[in-house]
Scaffold this motif. Structure first.
Motif, short mmCIF file in Angstrom:
data_model
loop_
_atom_site.label_atom_id
_atom_site.label_comp_id
_atom_site.label_asym_id
_atom_site.label_seq_id
_atom_site.Cartn_x
_atom_site.Cartn_y
_atom_site.Cartn_z
N LEU A 89 0.84 -1.19 0.00
CA LEU A 89 0.00 0.00 0.00
C LEU A 89 0.88 1.25 0.00
O LEU A 89 0.78 2.09 -0.89
N LEU A 90 1.74 1.35 1.01
CA LEU A 90 2.66 2.48 1.01
C LEU A 90 3.86 2.19 1.91
O LEU A 90 3.86 1.26 2.70
N ARG A 91 4.89 3.01 1.72
CA ARG A 91 6.13 2.86 2.48
C ARG A 91 6.50 4.21 3.07
O ARG A 91 6.19 5.25 2.47
N HIS A 92 7.16 4.21 4.20
CA HIS A 92 7.36 5.47 4.89
C HIS A 92 8.34 6.37 4.15
O HIS A 92 8.21 7.59 4.21
N ALA B 30 0.66 7.63 6.18
CA ALA B 30 1.24 7.07 7.39
C ALA B 30 2.52 7.83 7.69
O ALA B 30 3.34 8.06 6.79
N ASP B 31 2.67 8.23 8.92
CA ASP B 31 3.85 8.97 9.34
C ASP B 31 4.66 8.15 10.32
O ASP B 31 4.12 7.60 11.29
N GLY C 217 10.08 8.74 17.78
CA GLY C 217 10.01 8.91 19.22
C GLY C 217 9.02 7.95 19.87
O GLY C 217 9.28 7.38 20.93
N GLU C 218 7.90 7.76 19.21
CA GLU C 218 6.88 6.86 19.73
C GLU C 218 6.99 5.47 19.10
O GLU C 218 6.15 4.61 19.39
N THR C 219 7.94 5.29 18.23
CA THR C 219 8.12 4.05 17.46
C THR C 219 6.78 3.57 16.90
O THR C 219 6.34 2.44 17.12
N SER C 220 6.15 4.48 16.17
CA SER C 220 4.84 4.15 15.60
C SER C 220 4.81 4.48 14.11
O SER C 220 5.59 5.30 13.62
N PHE C 221 3.89 3.84 13.42
CA PHE C 221 3.70 4.06 11.99
C PHE C 221 2.22 3.82 11.71
O PHE C 221 1.83 2.90 11.02
N HIS C 222 1.40 4.69 12.26
CA HIS C 222 -0.06 4.52 12.13
C HIS C 222 -0.54 4.89 10.74
O HIS C 222 -0.09 5.88 10.16
N LEU C 223 -1.52 4.15 10.27
CA LEU C 223 -2.11 4.39 8.95
C LEU C 223 -3.43 5.13 9.12
O LEU C 223 -4.27 4.72 9.92
N LYS C 224 -3.62 6.19 8.33
CA LYS C 224 -4.81 7.01 8.50
C LYS C 224 -5.47 7.31 7.17
O LYS C 224 -4.80 7.41 6.14
#
Lengths: 109, 115
Positions: A47-50, A61-62, A66-73
């Motif tokens: 779908l996508l890559r950072h 997705a960002d 710092g939060e070690t996150s990669f949430h999809l919106k």
């Protein structure tokens, strides 16, 4: 060891509502993060890559180191967004992927 | 891109038998991988199929149970040996394309049911 966590097994949203799929990772280096999607009766696909920082089908997705996150919106969910979504991490180029458990998204009219 | 074909797409097998899954890519690719996707679970990497040499297995997977061949840059096989009901799963072949865009291409999967 690297690890990818998707806390939600199922997300049910109404058409037109925002949707956010959570992904957290644990890795000591600088990983590459991806979202893969599997629509009904289709094969798994990217779908996508950072690193691309692009919006695909309205999804973004960002990577938050710092939060070690990669949430999809996506601000406005569509019925065709119903699918299984996997967050994935790889350590380096040509490397192997570590996939999260997946989140099933159901968009109802 | 890379188009990956797997066969069989599904099979029902008896306990104790072995089954070989074939994976054909439409272009020469460097890296090929085999994954297992058990019901309700994520994809688990079984091994990296290395062209002309022994596969590299992940923890928990061994060559005797999952022998892998890769005779050239477009073809690989995975054998599930001495099957038990716990081996019932979807087995996925995957590969990078000819250049590293970060995109992994997948076959449609082989759904095995062991009775």
């Amino acid at each position: 060891a690297q690890r990818v966590t998707q806390p939600e097994k199922l997300l049910s949203v109404f058409k037109g509502a925002p949707v956010e799929l959570k992904c957290n990772y644990s890795y000591s280096g600088s990983p590459e993060l991806f979202w893969y999607v599997q629509y009904s009766r289709q094969r798994l696909q990217l779908l996508l890559r950072h690193i691309s920082r692009e919006s695909i089908k309205g999804f973004t997705a960002d990577l938050n180191k710092g939060e070690t996150s990669f949430h999809l919106k996506k601000p406005f969910a569509q019925e065709e967004d119903s699918a299984m979504y996997y967050c994935a991490l790889r350590e380096d180029s040509w490397g192997k992927f570590q996939f999260g458990a997946g989140t099933q998204v159901v968009v109802t009219p | 891109s890379a188009v990956i074909s797997q066969k069989p797409s599904r099979d029902i097998c008896q306990r104790g038998t072995s089954l070989t899954i074939q994976c054909q890519v439409d272009s020469q690719v460097t890296m090929m991988f085999w994954y297992r996707q058990q019901p309700g679970q994520s994809l688990t990497l079984i091994a990296t199929a290395n062209q002309g040499s022994e596969a590299t297995y992940e923890s928990g997977f061994v060559i005797d149970k999952f022998p892998i061949s890769r005779p050239n840059l477009t073809f690989s096989t995975l054998t599930v040996s001495n099957m038990s009901p716990e081996d019932s799963s979807i087995y996925l072949c995957s590969a990078y394309g000819t250049s590293d865009t970060g995109e992994l291409f997948f076959g449609e999967g082989s759904r095995l049911t062991v009775l």
